[in-house]
Design an enzyme around this catalytic site. Sequence first.
Site, PDB file in Angstrom:
ATOM      1  N   ASP A  76      45.197  39.572  41.107  1.00  0.00           N
ATOM      2  CA  ASP A  76      45.432  38.232  40.571  1.00  0.00           C
ATOM      3  C   ASP A  76      44.816  38.442  39.197  1.00  0.00           C
ATOM      4  O   ASP A  76      44.065  39.093  38.741  1.00  0.00           O
ATOM      5  CB  ASP A  76      44.670  37.248  41.471  1.00  0.00           C
ATOM      6  CG  ASP A  76      43.326  37.529  41.784  1.00  0.00           C
ATOM      7  OD1 ASP A  76      42.521  38.283  40.919  1.00  0.00           O
ATOM      8  OD2 ASP A  76      42.919  37.119  42.761  1.00  0.00           O
ATOM      9  N   ASP A  78      42.913  36.082  36.237  1.00  0.00           N
ATOM     10  CA  ASP A  78      42.211  34.630  36.104  1.00  0.00           C
ATOM     11  C   ASP A  78      41.951  34.637  34.464  1.00  0.00           C
ATOM     12  O   ASP A  78      41.767  35.778  33.677  1.00  0.00           O
ATOM     13  CB  ASP A  78      41.011  35.279  36.651  1.00  0.00           C
ATOM     14  CG  ASP A  78      40.897  35.546  38.072  1.00  0.00           C
ATOM     15  OD1 ASP A  78      41.529  34.516  38.558  1.00  0.00           O
ATOM     16  OD2 ASP A  78      40.116  36.030  38.407  1.00  0.00           O
ATOM     17  N   ASP A 166      29.228  38.014  37.720  1.00  0.00           N
ATOM     18  CA  ASP A 166      28.430  38.846  38.497  1.00  0.00           C
ATOM     19  C   ASP A 166      28.074  40.355  38.040  1.00  0.00           C
ATOM     20  O   ASP A 166      26.877  40.662  37.983  1.00  0.00           O
ATOM     21  CB  ASP A 166      28.922  38.949  39.967  1.00  0.00           C
ATOM     22  CG  ASP A 166      30.366  39.279  40.090  1.00  0.00           C
ATOM     23  OD1 ASP A 166      31.032  39.445  38.864  1.00  0.00           O
ATOM     24  OD2 ASP A 166      30.793  39.218  41.325  1.00  0.00           O
TER      25      ASP A 166
HETATM   26  P1  ATP Z   1      39.431  40.700  43.218  1.00  0.00           P
HETATM   27  O1  ATP Z   1      40.330  39.526  42.545  1.00  0.00           O
HETATM   28  O2  ATP Z   1      39.995  42.093  43.192  1.00  0.00           O
HETATM   29  O3  ATP Z   1      38.876  40.405  44.651  1.00  0.00           O
HETATM   30  P2  ATP Z   1      37.581  39.697  41.130  1.00  0.00           P
HETATM   31  O4  ATP Z   1      36.452  40.364  40.396  1.00  0.00           O
HETATM   32  O5  ATP Z   1      38.633  39.325  40.234  1.00  0.00           O
HETATM   33  O6  ATP Z   1      38.072  40.712  42.409  1.00  0.00           O
HETATM   34  P3  ATP Z   1      37.350  36.822  41.851  1.00  0.00           P
HETATM   35  O7  ATP Z   1      36.786  36.284  42.884  1.00  0.00           O
HETATM   36  O8  ATP Z   1      38.930  36.771  41.561  1.00  0.00           O
HETATM   37  O9  ATP Z   1      36.888  38.469  41.750  1.00  0.00           O
HETATM   38  O10 ATP Z   1      36.450  36.439  40.591  1.00  0.00           O
HETATM   39  C1  ATP Z   1      37.029  36.561  39.421  1.00  0.00           C
HETATM   40  C2  ATP Z   1      36.025  36.651  38.308  1.00  0.00           C
HETATM   41  O11 ATP Z   1      34.779  35.603  38.503  1.00  0.00           O
HETATM   42  C3  ATP Z   1      35.155  37.894  38.690  1.00  0.00           C
HETATM   43  O12 ATP Z   1      35.610  39.097  37.923  1.00  0.00           O
HETATM   44  C4  ATP Z   1      33.719  37.611  38.136  1.00  0.00           C
HETATM   45  O13 ATP Z   1      33.846  37.607  36.642  1.00  0.00           O
HETATM   46  C5  ATP Z   1      33.636  35.995  38.251  1.00  0.00           C
HETATM   47  N1  ATP Z   1      33.042  35.773  39.560  1.00  0.00           N
HETATM   48  C6  ATP Z   1      33.616  35.760  40.994  1.00  0.00           C
HETATM   49  N2  ATP Z   1      32.702  35.345  41.902  1.00  0.00           N
HETATM   50  C7  ATP Z   1      31.460  35.533  41.247  1.00  0.00           C
HETATM   51  C8  ATP Z   1      29.948  35.013  41.678  1.00  0.00           C
HETATM   52  N3  ATP Z   1      29.874  35.067  43.027  1.00  0.00           N
HETATM   53  N4  ATP Z   1      29.181  35.143  40.814  1.00  0.00           N
HETATM   54  C9  ATP Z   1      29.410  35.226  39.416  1.00  0.00           C
HETATM   55  N5  ATP Z   1      30.958  35.469  39.047  1.00  0.00           N
HETATM   56  C10 ATP Z   1      31.500  35.588  39.854  1.00  0.00           C
HETATM   57 MG    MG Z   2      40.453  38.134  40.942  1.00  0.00          MG
END
Ligand code: ATP
Ligand code: MG
Length: 476
Positions: A76, A78, A166
Amino acid sequence: MLTGLKSLVRKATSIFASPKAQTYPIIIPRSDHSLSRQNLSPNAVKVLYRLNKAGFDAYLVGGCIRDHLIGVDAKDFDVVTNATPEEIHDLFSNSRLIGRRFRLVHVTFGREIIEVSTFRAPSAQEDSASKPQESLKGKDSARSAHGIVLRDNVYGSIEEDAERRDFTFNALYYNVQDFSIHDYCGGLEDIANKKIRIIGDARQRYQEDPVRMLRAIRFAGKLGFDIDEETAAPIKEMAHLLDHIPPARLFEEVLKLLGSGNGIKTFHLLRQYGLFKYLFPDTEALLVSGWKRDDLNPEAFILQGLENTDKRLQTGKTTAPYFLYAVMLWPSVVLRHEEFQSQGMPATPALHQAASMVLDNQVASTAIPRRFSTPMREIWDMQFRLPKRYGKRAFVLLDHPRFRAAFDFLLIRELSGTELGGLGAWWESFQFANENEQRELIKSIDLRANDKEGPKKRRPRRRKKSNAPQRETPEE
Ligand code: ATP
Ligand code: MG
């Protein structure tokens, strides 16, 4: 891919090579990285341009940049911007404001959702836990008694935004105006070294949001990276904080953890770091107790279920989330079923009672919506119905909407060592046989020596003897 990345990191660091310590952000120009507009969702690009046109800064951030650099398809996209959620919402008619803990905007294009959030400042420190924060653009933050951030709506600059993400590899920003990547926390170097490193002090970051511990494990499982020592060190000791996370959020995390195509590795890591018991307490207790039966080895069964799911996902097939949950909880259902039966309860009500008990216990840890718990019960129920194939029963079962899932579940039981007398193979043949062959297959059950499931022999009716005095039958 990662070799290319190593040279990219060398280039990136040489750009800033100076007598001073590393200066952030490291900006990688378009010519020095492989991410191009073709790799991005056209809708995400539209969102970026619209925000830019309205005078806001806007970047792609997080998983989509990380995954592309590693050579994994992004799931996805963001977007992050200095526009407030309300300003974003005003710009896109196809958008809605969501979230309370973390307010953001979903911009929808058919089935695709682009998540757009506002730069966040790091949330309040523990000592100012209860005081609302003043910030660039207002809004608030709040913490629970355990130091967990309940609301995180303090807006800030891009530098601050990077700091509150994170892991270092999740703080990479892509600027669509000049196609450069901005690295604020050393994420590129960590990707090159296959390291998962939390930004800032690990204890503090887990205290603020314990789900970050699960995310570290998820990325370790999914990407095959090592968790940096300082990032890993406090996890075991702080795992209990997961008890304070709402079950609905943990449910979503479990689906991502075990449904990423690396379930086996993730399962082992979760147990190794002491996190699994906060997600599946009954299953963990059962695994630790070493409880086994001739027809069920709980760990072998769970691993077989995960292997099956991993294989499906790795070959582009889908899996139903309820299937995984049904696998994880099956050993507990079998154990409770046995207990209820030993208390004298007949098999079928004992099974229903066991299923209810296991589900009730589980929802205290991770929520299970009814649209999942109903098919889970059906899969369990059918494990006891699939052996009973006589007469029309086999045809009725074959038409059951949960037949396929229940059959797959049965195969997993057999593969993990449960002896079912060739039941899986029988159903495999039956499904693909023509009607005549199906009838033959049903007959073949009858011919088996120790078959207990054949037709019930009718008891001859007792004739009323008109003259004889009638015996009274007790009321049922
Ligand atoms: P994926 O979508 O592959 O599961 P992702 O890293 O993109 O991994 P998301 O949940 O879509 O995960 O979150 C997007 C972004 O938001 C992350 O890359 C991170 O920068 C931030 N993020 C998400 N969850 C947290 C958290 N619990 N604490 C701090 N930052 C977060
Ligand atoms: Mg994501």
